[in-house]
Design an enzyme around this catalytic site. Structure first.
Site, short mmCIF file in Angstrom:
data_model
loop_
_atom_site.label_atom_id
_atom_site.label_comp_id
_atom_site.label_asym_id
_atom_site.label_seq_id
_atom_site.Cartn_x
_atom_site.Cartn_y
_atom_site.Cartn_z
N LYS A 1 -54.90 0.34 -5.58
CA LYS A 1 -53.57 0.06 -5.02
C LYS A 1 -52.57 1.15 -5.43
O LYS A 1 -51.81 1.65 -4.59
CB LYS A 1 -53.10 -1.32 -5.51
CG LYS A 1 -51.75 -1.76 -4.95
CD LYS A 1 -51.65 -3.26 -4.89
CE LYS A 1 -51.28 -3.90 -6.21
NZ LYS A 1 -49.86 -3.71 -6.57
N ARG B 1 -36.91 -8.91 -9.79
CA ARG B 1 -37.53 -8.03 -10.80
C ARG B 1 -36.57 -6.92 -11.22
O ARG B 1 -35.74 -6.47 -10.44
CB ARG B 1 -38.85 -7.48 -10.25
CG ARG B 1 -39.84 -8.62 -10.04
CD ARG B 1 -41.16 -8.16 -9.53
NE ARG B 1 -41.86 -7.32 -10.50
CZ ARG B 1 -43.00 -6.69 -10.22
NH1 ARG B 1 -43.54 -6.80 -9.02
NH2 ARG B 1 -43.58 -5.96 -11.14
N SER C 1 -44.00 2.56 -18.61
CA SER C 1 -44.12 2.06 -17.23
C SER C 1 -44.36 3.22 -16.29
O SER C 1 -43.53 4.13 -16.16
CB SER C 1 -42.84 1.33 -16.82
OG SER C 1 -42.76 1.26 -15.42
N ASP D 1 -52.33 -5.01 -15.93
CA ASP D 1 -52.59 -5.93 -14.81
C ASP D 1 -53.84 -6.76 -15.02
O ASP D 1 -54.09 -7.72 -14.28
CB ASP D 1 -52.72 -5.14 -13.49
CG ASP D 1 -51.39 -4.52 -13.08
OD1 ASP D 1 -50.33 -4.99 -13.54
OD2 ASP D 1 -51.42 -3.56 -12.29
N ARG E 1 -45.95 -13.59 -16.58
CA ARG E 1 -47.38 -13.91 -16.73
C ARG E 1 -47.70 -14.52 -18.09
O ARG E 1 -48.77 -15.13 -18.25
CB ARG E 1 -48.25 -12.68 -16.45
CG ARG E 1 -48.24 -12.33 -14.96
CD ARG E 1 -49.14 -11.16 -14.61
NE ARG E 1 -49.09 -10.92 -13.17
CZ ARG E 1 -49.37 -9.76 -12.58
NH1 ARG E 1 -49.71 -8.71 -13.32
NH2 ARG E 1 -49.30 -9.63 -11.27
N ARG F 1 -52.52 -11.91 -9.03
CA ARG F 1 -53.44 -11.74 -10.16
C ARG F 1 -53.69 -13.07 -10.87
O ARG F 1 -54.77 -13.30 -11.42
CB ARG F 1 -52.93 -10.67 -11.12
CG ARG F 1 -52.78 -9.32 -10.42
CD ARG F 1 -53.01 -8.13 -11.29
NE ARG F 1 -52.67 -6.92 -10.53
CZ ARG F 1 -53.49 -6.29 -9.69
NH1 ARG F 1 -54.72 -6.75 -9.48
NH2 ARG F 1 -53.10 -5.21 -9.05
#
Ligand code: S3P
Length: 462
Positions: free
Chosen positions: A23, A138, A183, A336, A367, A414
């Site tokens: 991706k 976000r 990041s 991820d 998450r 995910r």
């Protein structure tokens, strides 16, 4: 609402599968292709919704992007079931984008929003970027601050540091920026804006995040250097650029997608699964290192490098797993994969600790919360922490198996995929009825953002 019922596996995973294209590389190949001179030919492009958002944004800015269907019935740009495709991007050069007539819709994709903001900062026109409800919560200050410091004019329309983002023309100059987070999206936004700056642009991160942007920029002709220091900090520097030139790009399978199948084959007894052509760029391969540390039986076959990216077939055999600690500079290399690693940890002997992973809170969902909620629902003892979680493993070894449950995907692809794998290992308790022997994954359609054929590939392994 789509609900997917998943029954426990009654036999091992067998055979050979191919994973859809990476991706991160798919997004970047369209972006760089669009701002290069000449045509970029991409094979193995991921036709997930996120990457299609990137394509649509560039089409709105006058870039012609052609899909070459691999079969007559699957048009990679429109079919939600197509997995990988061949794409031609007819680039118009560094200054060839035209002003979009409407808001650029970045959907659910943080990568599209942040990297595109870097490119748009260097344009001579204004643009407005907005995504879906989750995307628009976000954090975008992490890119607004450095890009505005370079001379860009980016404003959060609601004043909350989130999209919608209004980007007005500015003239960009050099910067030495130190990011507090490792990041790749922040780093890439700054480097892409650096293409339009009049002096060098450097970005330093606390530890090296995925470096696909750096590798691909170099192959398109940009002057870029990278350095990692003994303390783990990493700096990438880009020099002012005249023009980029279209390339041929062969995208390997996405290790983040392969991770679900690697986990399934490790955990489900009597499995032997060959996963073909998986990208194993070291800045993405932390998951494989952790699998090995947990006792996984993995064999690498046909290792090679294509277009500057390492890839390999991976043969996975069922293995007894042991707990581990996942922390520090490993975190950006597997960020991820932490949802599926948490599922693996529940089945590993001992207590697994995940720390230094506060970034988990700002992904498609928080998450730390969504993993905790769902592992709890299946009977696992898990404690969330400020920057990770502590997972008491041993299910199916010294403890009872996890049990089937109703799993909320929270619209996070995910989470939906990780708990689909957990479902294969779940066994109903004496108190559960026959109807409750399947795990239900709610709103499972969110998987389409990165892996439209996930369930059919999973079914093909049995
Ligand atoms: C990505 C980088 C990572 C990752 C995301 C894709 C990229 O985000 O979580 O899925 O393509 O650059 P951060 O760089 O913000 O950690």
């Amino acid at each position: 609402m789509n609900v997917k019922s998943i029954f426990p596996a009654s036999c091992g995973l067998r055979g050979a599968i191919t994973i859809p294209g990476d991706k991160s590389i798919s997004h970047r190949s369209v972006m760089l292709g669009a701002i290069s001179k000449g045509t970029t030919e991409i094979t193995g492009f991921l036709n997930g919704a996120d990457c299609l958002s990137t394509i649509a944004c560039f089409q709105s800015m006058g870039i012609e992007i052609e899909a070459i269907p691999s079969t007559a019935s699957s048009n990679p740009l429109t079919s939600s079931t197509a997995s990988s495709g061949r794409i031609l991007v007819h680039g118009k050069g560094l200054h060839g984008l035209s002003a979009p007539s409407k808001t650029l819709n970045t959907g659910n994709s943080g990568t599209t929003t942040r990297l595109l903001s870097g490119i748009l900062s260097g344009q001579r026109f204004s643009s407005l970027l907005s995504g879906d409800a989750s995307l628009n919560t976000r954090p975008m200050k992490r890119i607004m601050t450095p890009l505005n410091a370079m001379g860009a004019h980016i404003e959060s329309l609601n004043g909350n540091g989130c999209a919608p983002l209004l980007i007005n023309p500015g003239s960009l100059h050099g910067i030495n920026y130190t990011s507090s987070v490792a990041s790749a999206q922040v780093k890439s936004a700054i480097l892409l804006a650096g293409l339009y700056a009049n002096d060098p642009v450097s970005v330093t991160e606390p530890s090296l995040s995925r470096d696909h942007t750096e590798r691909m920029l170099q192959s398109f002709g940009a002057s870029l250097s990278s350095r990692t220091f003994p303390d783990g900090q990493a700096t990438a520097t880009i020099l002012p650029c005249q023009e980029l030139y279209g390339q041929e790009i062969a995208i390997p399978g996405d290790i983040s997608s392969a991770a679900y199948f690697i986990a399934a084959a490790l955990l489900v007894p009597d499995s032997e699964l060959l996963i073909k052509n998986v990208g194993i760029n070291p800045t993405r391969a932390g998951f494989l290192a952790v699998c090995k540390a947990m006792g996984a039986d993995l064999t690498y076959l046909n290792q090679n490098i294509t277009g500057g990216e390492e890839h390999s077939d991976i043969l996975v055999r069922s293995s007894q797993l042991y707990a581990t600690t996942i922390e520090g500079s490993l975190i950006p290399t597997l960020i991820d994969e932490l949802p599926i690693l948490a599922v693996m940890a529940a089945h590993a002997e001992g207590t697994t600790i995940i720390r230094d992973a506060a970034e988990l809170k700002v992904k498609e969902t928080n998450r730390i919360d969504t993993i905790t909620t769902n592992l709890h629902a299946m009977g696992c003892d898990i404690t969330p922490t400020e920057d990770g979680m502590i997972i008491e493993g041993g299910h199916r070894i010294t403890k009872a198996p996890l049990h089937p449950a109703v799993i909320s995907s929270f619209l996070d692809h995910r989470i939906a995929m990780a708990f689909s794998i957990a479902a294969l290992l779940a066994k109903k308790t004496a108190a559960q009825t026959q109807e409750q022997s399947a795990t239900q994954i709610l709103e499972s359609q969110c998987i389409d953002v990165s892996y439209p054929n996930f369930f059919s590939t999973l079914e093909s392994c049995f």
